[in-house]
Design a protein around this motif. Structure first.
Motif, PDB file in Angstrom:
ATOM      1  N   ARG A   1       0.830  -1.208   0.000  1.00 46.19           N
ATOM      2  CA  ARG A   1       0.000   0.000   0.000  1.00 46.19           C
ATOM      3  C   ARG A   1       0.868   1.262   0.000  1.00 46.19           C
ATOM      4  NH1 ARG A   1      -5.641  -0.132   2.665  1.00 46.19           N
ATOM      5  NH2 ARG A   1      -5.863  -1.257   0.721  1.00 46.19           N
ATOM      6  N   VAL A   2       0.450   2.226  -0.843  1.00 47.01           N
ATOM      7  CA  VAL A   2       1.197   3.470  -1.048  1.00 47.01           C
ATOM      8  C   VAL A   2       0.235   4.652  -0.983  1.00 47.01           C
ATOM      9  CG1 VAL A   2       2.611   4.751  -2.709  1.00 47.01           C
ATOM     10  CG2 VAL A   2       2.817   2.270  -2.569  1.00 47.01           C
TER      11      VAL A   2
ATOM     12  N   LYS B   1      -5.046  16.005   1.277  1.00 45.25           N
ATOM     13  CA  LYS B   1      -5.584  14.699   0.892  1.00 45.25           C
ATOM     14  C   LYS B   1      -4.441  13.821   0.374  1.00 45.25           C
ATOM     15  CE  LYS B   1      -6.870  16.449  -3.594  1.00 45.25           C
ATOM     16  NZ  LYS B   1      -7.891  17.260  -4.190  1.00 45.25           N
ATOM     17  N   PHE B   2      -4.663  12.525   0.498  1.00 45.17           N
ATOM     18  CA  PHE B   2      -3.721  11.533  -0.019  1.00 45.17           C
ATOM     19  C   PHE B   2      -4.511  10.515  -0.828  1.00 45.17           C
ATOM     20  CE2 PHE B   2      -1.492  13.242   3.622  1.00 45.17           C
ATOM     21  CZ  PHE B   2      -0.178  13.304   3.194  1.00 45.17           C
ATOM     22  N   LEU B   3      -3.989  10.171  -1.989  1.00 47.99           N
ATOM     23  CA  LEU B   3      -4.566   9.103  -2.790  1.00 47.99           C
ATOM     24  C   LEU B   3      -3.857   7.814  -2.388  1.00 47.99           C
ATOM     25  CD1 LEU B   3      -4.155  11.766  -4.909  1.00 47.99           C
ATOM     26  CD2 LEU B   3      -5.723  10.296  -6.115  1.00 47.99           C
ATOM     27  N   VAL B   4      -4.617   6.779  -2.130  1.00 51.18           N
ATOM     28  CA  VAL B   4      -4.043   5.513  -1.673  1.00 51.18           C
ATOM     29  C   VAL B   4      -4.184   4.482  -2.792  1.00 51.18           C
ATOM     30  CG1 VAL B   4      -4.185   3.675   0.051  1.00 51.18           C
ATOM     31  CG2 VAL B   4      -4.552   6.066   0.733  1.00 51.18           C
ATOM     32  N   PHE B   5      -3.068   3.791  -3.048  1.00 49.31           N
ATOM     33  CA  PHE B   5      -3.004   2.765  -4.090  1.00 49.31           C
ATOM     34  C   PHE B   5      -2.478   1.470  -3.497  1.00 49.31           C
ATOM     35  CE2 PHE B   5      -2.579   6.792  -6.248  1.00 49.31           C
ATOM     36  CZ  PHE B   5      -3.302   6.646  -7.420  1.00 49.31           C
ATOM     37  N   ASP B   6      -2.914   0.359  -4.048  1.00 52.61           N
ATOM     38  CA  ASP B   6      -2.337  -0.949  -3.735  1.00 52.61           C
ATOM     39  C   ASP B   6      -1.520  -1.398  -4.935  1.00 52.61           C
ATOM     40  OD1 ASP B   6      -3.349  -1.219  -1.198  1.00 52.61           O
ATOM     41  OD2 ASP B   6      -5.028  -2.513  -1.771  1.00 52.61           O
ATOM     42  N   ILE B   7      -0.276  -1.756  -4.681  1.00 51.07           N
ATOM     43  CA  ILE B   7       0.592  -2.321  -5.711  1.00 51.07           C
ATOM     44  C   ILE B   7       0.608  -3.827  -5.503  1.00 51.07           C
ATOM     45  CG2 ILE B   7       2.944  -2.440  -6.616  1.00 51.07           C
ATOM     46  CD1 ILE B   7       3.323   0.469  -5.723  1.00 51.07           C
ATOM     47  N   LYS B   8       0.308  -4.555  -6.577  1.00 52.95           N
ATOM     48  CA  LYS B   8       0.220  -6.012  -6.485  1.00 52.95           C
ATOM     49  C   LYS B   8       1.378  -6.708  -7.183  1.00 52.95           C
ATOM     50  CE  LYS B   8      -4.709  -5.701  -6.042  1.00 52.95           C
ATOM     51  NZ  LYS B   8      -6.024  -6.115  -6.438  1.00 52.95           N
TER      52      LYS B   8
ATOM     53  N   PRO C   1       4.755  -5.871 -10.516  1.00 56.31           N
ATOM     54  CA  PRO C   1       5.298  -4.931 -11.500  1.00 56.31           C
ATOM     55  C   PRO C   1       4.213  -4.403 -12.440  1.00 56.31           C
ATOM     56  CG  PRO C   1       6.712  -6.847 -11.305  1.00 56.31           C
ATOM     57  CD  PRO C   1       5.462  -7.146 -10.524  1.00 56.31           C
ATOM     58  N   LYS C   2       4.096  -3.090 -12.485  1.00 49.63           N
ATOM     59  CA  LYS C   2       3.117  -2.392 -13.330  1.00 49.63           C
ATOM     60  C   LYS C   2       1.677  -2.799 -13.033  1.00 49.63           C
ATOM     61  CE  LYS C   2       6.364  -1.658 -17.101  1.00 49.63           C
ATOM     62  NZ  LYS C   2       6.616  -1.799 -18.520  1.00 49.63           N
ATOM     63  N   ASP C   3       1.419  -3.315 -11.839  1.00 47.33           N
ATOM     64  CA  ASP C   3       0.087  -3.756 -11.445  1.00 47.33           C
ATOM     65  C   ASP C   3      -0.308  -3.040 -10.155  1.00 47.33           C
ATOM     66  OD1 ASP C   3      -2.298  -5.053 -11.008  1.00 47.33           O
ATOM     67  OD2 ASP C   3      -1.386  -6.979 -10.480  1.00 47.33           O
ATOM     68  N   PHE C   4      -1.096  -1.966 -10.307  1.00 46.42           N
ATOM     69  CA  PHE C   4      -1.537  -1.201  -9.139  1.00 46.42           C
ATOM     70  C   PHE C   4      -2.944  -0.686  -9.389  1.00 46.42           C
ATOM     71  CE2 PHE C   4       1.107   1.374 -11.929  1.00 46.42           C
ATOM     72  CZ  PHE C   4       0.271   2.435 -12.239  1.00 46.42           C
ATOM     73  N   GLU C   5      -3.644  -0.403  -8.282  1.00 47.32           N
ATOM     74  CA  GLU C   5      -4.995   0.113  -8.402  1.00 47.32           C
ATOM     75  C   GLU C   5      -5.269   1.145  -7.318  1.00 47.32           C
ATOM     76  OE1 GLU C   5      -7.783  -3.077  -8.054  1.00 47.32           O
ATOM     77  OE2 GLU C   5      -7.367  -3.418  -5.950  1.00 47.32           O
TER      78      GLU C   5
END
Length: 115
Positions: A4-5, A24-31, A33-37
Protein backbone atom coordinates in the motif's frame (compact mmCIF):
# COMPACT_ATOMS: atom_id res chain seq x y z
CA UNK A 1 1.54 -9.58 -1.49
CA UNK A 2 -0.15 -6.19 -1.62
CA UNK A 3 1.97 -3.10 -1.03
CA UNK A 4 0.00 0.00 0.00
CA UNK A 5 1.20 3.47 -1.05
CA UNK A 6 -0.10 6.98 -0.32
CA UNK A 7 0.45 9.84 -2.76
CA UNK A 8 0.17 13.57 -2.04
CA UNK A 9 -1.51 15.21 -5.02
CA UNK A 10 -3.95 18.05 -5.66
CA UNK A 11 -5.01 16.88 -9.11
CA UNK A 12 -4.74 13.08 -9.08
CA UNK A 13 -2.16 13.11 -11.87
CA UNK A 14 1.00 14.72 -10.51
CA UNK A 15 2.77 14.38 -7.16
CA UNK A 16 2.71 18.03 -6.21
CA UNK A 17 2.10 18.32 -2.48
CA UNK A 18 4.47 18.83 0.43
CA UNK A 19 3.78 16.21 3.12
CA UNK A 20 2.88 18.78 5.77
CA UNK A 21 0.63 20.80 3.46
CA UNK A 22 -1.29 17.92 1.88
CA UNK A 23 -5.01 18.06 2.54
CA UNK A 24 -5.58 14.70 0.89
CA UNK A 25 -3.72 11.53 -0.02
CA UNK A 26 -4.57 9.10 -2.79
CA UNK A 27 -4.04 5.51 -1.67
CA UNK A 28 -3.00 2.77 -4.09
CA UNK A 29 -2.34 -0.95 -3.73
CA UNK A 30 0.59 -2.32 -5.71
CA UNK A 31 0.22 -6.01 -6.49
CA UNK A 32 3.23 -6.53 -8.73
CA UNK A 33 5.30 -4.93 -11.50
CA UNK A 34 3.12 -2.39 -13.33
CA UNK A 35 0.09 -3.76 -11.44
CA UNK A 36 -1.54 -1.20 -9.14
CA UNK A 37 -5.00 0.11 -8.40
CA UNK A 38 -6.53 3.13 -6.73
CA UNK A 39 -8.10 2.26 -3.37
CA UNK A 40 -9.39 5.50 -1.85
CA UNK A 41 -8.96 9.19 -1.21
CA UNK A 42 -8.13 10.11 2.38
CA UNK A 43 -8.87 13.62 3.60
CA UNK A 44 -6.23 15.14 5.87
CA UNK A 45 -5.81 18.21 8.08
CA UNK A 46 -2.51 19.72 6.84
CA UNK A 47 0.04 19.57 9.61
CA UNK A 48 2.84 21.91 8.57
CA UNK A 49 3.64 24.24 11.46
CA UNK A 50 0.33 23.65 13.26
CA UNK A 51 0.23 22.56 16.89
CA UNK A 52 -2.72 21.64 19.03
CA UNK A 53 -3.21 24.10 21.84
CA UNK A 54 -4.43 21.44 24.28
CA UNK A 55 -1.39 19.18 24.28
CA UNK A 56 1.21 21.06 22.20
CA UNK A 57 1.69 18.10 19.84
CA UNK A 58 1.99 18.48 16.11
CA UNK A 59 -0.79 17.41 13.76
CA UNK A 60 1.99 15.51 11.94
CA UNK A 61 1.26 12.59 14.25
CA UNK A 62 -2.38 12.56 13.07
CA UNK A 63 -1.26 12.44 9.43
CA UNK A 64 1.14 9.60 10.19
CA UNK A 65 -1.67 7.70 11.92
CA UNK A 66 -3.95 8.33 8.90
CA UNK A 67 -1.34 6.66 6.66
CA UNK A 68 -0.21 3.95 9.07
CA UNK A 69 -1.21 1.10 6.74
CA UNK A 70 0.95 2.49 3.92
CA UNK A 71 4.50 1.25 3.41
CA UNK A 72 5.52 4.30 1.33
CA UNK A 73 4.28 7.89 1.17
CA UNK A 74 5.20 9.69 -2.05
CA UNK A 75 5.39 13.49 -1.84
CA UNK A 76 6.92 16.44 -3.66
CA UNK A 77 8.75 17.51 -0.49
CA UNK A 78 8.98 16.65 3.21
CA UNK A 79 10.87 18.15 6.12
CA UNK A 80 13.49 16.16 8.04
CA UNK A 81 11.41 15.94 11.23
CA UNK A 82 8.32 14.56 9.51
CA UNK A 83 10.49 12.27 7.41
CA UNK A 84 12.07 10.76 10.52
CA UNK A 85 8.69 10.38 12.24
CA UNK A 86 7.37 8.49 9.20
CA UNK A 87 10.42 6.22 9.17
CA UNK A 88 10.06 5.58 12.90
CA UNK A 89 6.45 4.52 12.32
CA UNK A 90 7.50 2.03 9.63
CA UNK A 91 6.53 4.12 6.60
CA UNK A 92 9.12 5.22 4.06
CA UNK A 93 8.87 8.77 2.68
CA UNK A 94 9.75 9.11 -0.98
CA UNK A 95 10.28 12.47 -2.69
CA UNK A 96 9.22 12.06 -6.31
CA UNK A 97 7.68 15.18 -7.89
CA UNK A 98 6.53 13.56 -11.12
CA UNK A 99 3.47 11.90 -12.61
CA UNK A 100 1.75 9.49 -10.22
CA UNK A 101 1.58 6.70 -12.79
CA UNK A 102 5.33 6.97 -13.50
CA UNK A 103 6.15 6.86 -9.79
CA UNK A 104 3.91 3.85 -9.16
CA UNK A 105 5.34 1.95 -12.12
CA UNK A 106 8.90 2.60 -10.96
CA UNK A 107 8.05 1.72 -7.37
CA UNK A 108 6.23 -1.46 -8.46
CA UNK A 109 9.36 -2.59 -10.32
CA UNK A 110 11.60 -1.95 -7.31
CA UNK A 111 9.55 -3.20 -4.37
CA UNK A 112 12.45 -5.22 -2.99
CA UNK A 113 14.10 -1.92 -2.00
CA UNK A 114 11.18 -1.15 0.31
CA UNK A 115 10.43 -4.52 1.87
Amino acid sequence: MTFRVAVASTDGKFINQHFGKADKFLVFDIKGPKDFEFVELRENDPSCGIYRAADGKSFTNDTIKLLSDCKVVIVSQIGPGASQKLKNSGTMPLIYPDFIEKALIELSQNLDEFT
